[in-house]
Motif scaffolding. Structure first.
Motif, PDB file in Angstrom:
ATOM      1  N   GLU A   1      10.135  10.255  -1.751  1.00 50.50           N
ATOM      2  CA  GLU A   1       9.189   9.221  -1.357  1.00 50.50           C
ATOM      3  C   GLU A   1       9.311   8.013  -2.273  1.00 50.50           C
TER       4      GLU A   1
ATOM      5  N   LYS B   1       2.038   6.703  -6.939  1.00 48.04           N
ATOM      6  CA  LYS B   1       1.011   7.629  -7.427  1.00 48.04           C
ATOM      7  C   LYS B   1       1.416   9.074  -7.179  1.00 48.04           C
ATOM      8  N   LYS B   2       1.978   9.335  -5.992  1.00 47.07           N
ATOM      9  CA  LYS B   2       2.435  10.698  -5.699  1.00 47.07           C
ATOM     10  C   LYS B   2       3.545  11.122  -6.655  1.00 47.07           C
TER      11      LYS B   2
ATOM     12  N   CYS C   1       0.833  -1.208   0.000  1.00 42.92           N
ATOM     13  CA  CYS C   1       0.000   0.000   0.000  1.00 42.92           C
ATOM     14  C   CYS C   1       0.864   1.253   0.000  1.00 42.92           C
ATOM     15  N   ALA C   2       1.884   1.266   0.859  1.00 41.80           N
ATOM     16  CA  ALA C   2       2.749   2.442   0.939  1.00 41.80           C
ATOM     17  C   ALA C   2       3.507   2.656  -0.375  1.00 41.80           C
TER      18      ALA C   2
ATOM     19  N   VAL D   1       1.076   4.013  -3.055  1.00 45.04           N
ATOM     20  CA  VAL D   1       0.766   5.423  -2.778  1.00 45.04           C
ATOM     21  C   VAL D   1       1.932   6.316  -3.175  1.00 45.04           C
TER      22      VAL D   1
END
Length: 635
Positions: free
Chosen positions: A524, A459-460, A452-453, A456
């Motif tokens: 990230e 996507k960012k 999940c991380a 995410v």
């Protein structure tokens, strides 16, 4: 009842008889169903013939109530035994049994204090009965009968000395010293010779009726009124019996059958009720006496029943002067073995805090709430500890012992080897609704890969790339507009070229834009994508798993799909036959569309992962060579 248990019971050492707590419970029912007010009895200092008739009528009614309770208790136990309800004995773990029997010993000891001290006090039953009894004794301590106390203390000293001699010289003595019988005979003789009852006010056994009552059918009309009480008495009686039976069986190396014990108790109580007997269970004091004096089979119980029969029919009157303090001393001394179980506290403190908690809860609940409610609380708490243990298992990452197919916890052994890109995850409990979320969380934490991380973060990063492309587009438009003075044709040509380049970038065909998308410009992206490239396979070791429910199967499916999105393969190893059968019934393999994710052992799964990783790496290298060659040809 003792005679019947000899043939139907499975314990070799317990002795069937009355038990203090059961007596109090039955006594409470009889007092409730046949109170003094029902017969017009009023407390007075004198008793006339009319009052005696009232007492006789009250006692006869209370016998009827006790017989009704006894037959109903026996029928309940018999039905539960036939239905094989004895399996509940497995929930009576050793710490629970030892805590419960220690609490029972406290109840018995407390009930004998008033006889040892010669203090007349009220009988208490139910919650807080131990506390009320102790308060009653202490509040009347000034009324202690000194003669009764002296006799009781002398008997206690003699009994303790005899037990010490029996323990130390048991190999040299042909038979243990039967000090209990000796004390009873001496106490009866001294009491009769010195007239302790008349001269010093010492309470004695008193009148002992001889012979049997004629058999009679219990009053069945009372059954509905005493049903709930009979259920509680049946459960407590069985619990006391199976607890003591398990203690003796563990000590002497044999097994007992819970269901057969229920049947034996049911027969004893059901048949005995026709002779107006009391509810019987394991008599703690008699059992301890029988075991400590060398009894090894139920023949000892059979002989004791014959002796009781002899006393009832022939020589009962000889024991009428026996002081009650002597009997209290015998009971208290034989509780010594039960009170030694307080040493369990230190033992369980060193070995298992959870088992220590079970022991303390069983003891305190049974002492404070009574044995009936205390037993329910203790069993419920023991079941809660089982749920807690399965909800909070230990999670491990396994590594290989070099040059073997053995895998152990990497945190416990230093020389274990982990394979690059492969994580082996193990949980030491079954996978079901109560711990499925904890399983997923631990998997992500232990493997260092959180799908999940990572998704995410991607996507960012992609959103940031799109924004940068939009800024780049605006800059190019501004540049083209500045060149508009060079001519309309040139401006249109450059705008067309700009639109074409933007279109190619949007389709992922522009080399410059595509290369920018692949660059880890975001911190990230760089942080979260790195673990996914390190791990390409995760093996779930299901060796400790006994069952998987529908929630657990859905959890496995979710894990497989989530990790597939980040190019991490999930495999299952060491899955037992019943678990595979559960997964089949839950349509697990149809939903994941593949059976090659299950392996017989961890080592098989590791070898398969290594082979697939090497093939994938070789194909990737060949593709890269083709791309490089194509780029060189274009140049």
């Amino acid at each position: 009842p003792v005679f019947l248990y000899t043939f139907f019971g499975t314990s070799r050492h317990i002795s069937i008889g009355t038990f203090a707590v059961i007596s109090l419970m039955v006594g409470g029912v009889t007092v409730r169903m046949a109170p003094d007010e029902m017969f017009g009895i009023v407390e007075t200092n004198s008793t006339n013939i009319t009052d005696q008739e009232k007492y006789d009528a009250r006692d006869a009614m209370r016998v009827k109530v006790a017989a009704a309770v006894t037959i109903l208790t026996g029928l309940i136990q018999l039905c539960l035994g036939i239905l094989r309800f004895g399996f509940v004995a497995i929930y009576l773990t050793e710490p629970l049994v030892r805590g419960f029997t220690t609490a029972a010993a406290v109840h018995v000891f407390t009930s004998q204090l008033k006889y040892l001290l010669g203090i007349p006090t009220k009988r208490y039953s139910g919650p807080l009965s131990v506390i009320y009894s102790i308060i009653a004794v202490l509040s009347n301590i000034t009324k202690t009968n000194i003669a009764a106390l002296i006799v009781g203390v002398i008997c206690i000293i003699l009994l303790l000395c005899a037990k010490e001699i029996n323990d130390r010289f048991k190999k040299k003595l042909p038979v243990p010293i039967p000090m209990e019988i000796i004390v009873v005979i001496i106490g009866t003789g001294v009491s009769s010779g010195m007239n302790l009852s008349g001269s010093y006010g010492v309470d004695v056994v008193g009148s002992i009726p001889t012979g049997f009552r004629p058999p009679a059918v219990p009053d069945l009309s009372l059954l509905t009124a005493v049903f709930m009480d009979a259920v509680a008495i049946a459960i407590v009686g069985f619990s006391m019996t199976i607890s003591m039976a398990k203690i003796f069986a563990l000590k002497h190396g044999y097994t007992v059958n819970g269901s057969q014990e229920l049947i034996a108790l049911g027969i004893c109580n059901s048949v005995g009720s026709f002779f107006q007997t009391f509810v019987v269970t394991c008599s703690m004091s008699r059992s301890l006496v029988q075991e400590s004096t060398g009894g090894k089979t139920q023949i000892a119980g059979l002989l004791s029943s014959i002796m009781v029969l002899l006393v009832i029919l022939v020589i009962g009157y000889l024991f009428e002067p026996l002081p009650q303090t002597v009997l209290a001393a015998i009971v208290m001394v034989n509780l010594k073995g039960m009170f030694k179980q307080f040493a369990d506290i230190m033992y369980f403190w060193k070995t298992s805090k959870i088992e220590l908690t079970i022991w303390l809860v069983a003891f305190l609940a049974s002492v404070i709430l009574g044995l009936d409610y205390g037993l329910l609380v203790a069993v419920a708490f023991a079941i809660i500890t089982v749920v807690y243990r399965t909800q909070s298992p230990q999670y491990r990452i396994l590594g290989q012992i070099p040059n073997t197919d053995i895998y152990c916890d990497v945190d416990e052994y230093e020389e274990l080897k982990e394979f690059p890109g492969i994580k082996i995850f193990q949980a030491n409990s079954s996978l079901y609704f109560a711990n499925s979320e904890l399983y997923v969380s631990a998997l992500r934490k232990k493997t260092g890969t959180d799908p999940c991380a990572i998704l995410v973060a991607r996507k960012k990063a992609l959103k940031r790339q799109v924004k940068e492309l939009e800024v780049l587009k605006e800059q190019k438009k501004t540049t083209v507009l500045k060149l508009s003075n060079d001519g309309q044709t040139g401006v249109q040509h450059e705008l067309m070229n700009d639109e074409a380049s933007l279109q190619l970038a949007a389709n992922g065909k522009n080399d410059c834009a595509d290369s920018k998308l692949m660059e880890p410009i975001s911190k990230e992206l760089e942080y979260f994508i790195q673990p996914s490239t390190d791990v390409h396979s995760i093996i779930l070791d299901l060796t400790p798993v006994n069952f998987i429910d529908s929630v657990g199967a859905k959890t496995l499916i979710s894990i497989i799909k989530e990790y597939k999105e980040i190019n991490v393969n999930i495999y299952i190893a060491s899955c037992s036959g019943p678990v595979v059968e559960n997964l089949n019934k839950l349509n697990f393999f149809e939903k994941v569309n593949k059976r090659d994710l299950i392996f017989h052992s961890i080592h098989d799964a590791v070898l398969s992962c290594q082979l697939k990783a090497s093939v994938t790496a070789q194909l990737h290298a060949e593709d890269q060579e083709l791309i490089d060659a194509d780029q060189e040809s274009q140049v």
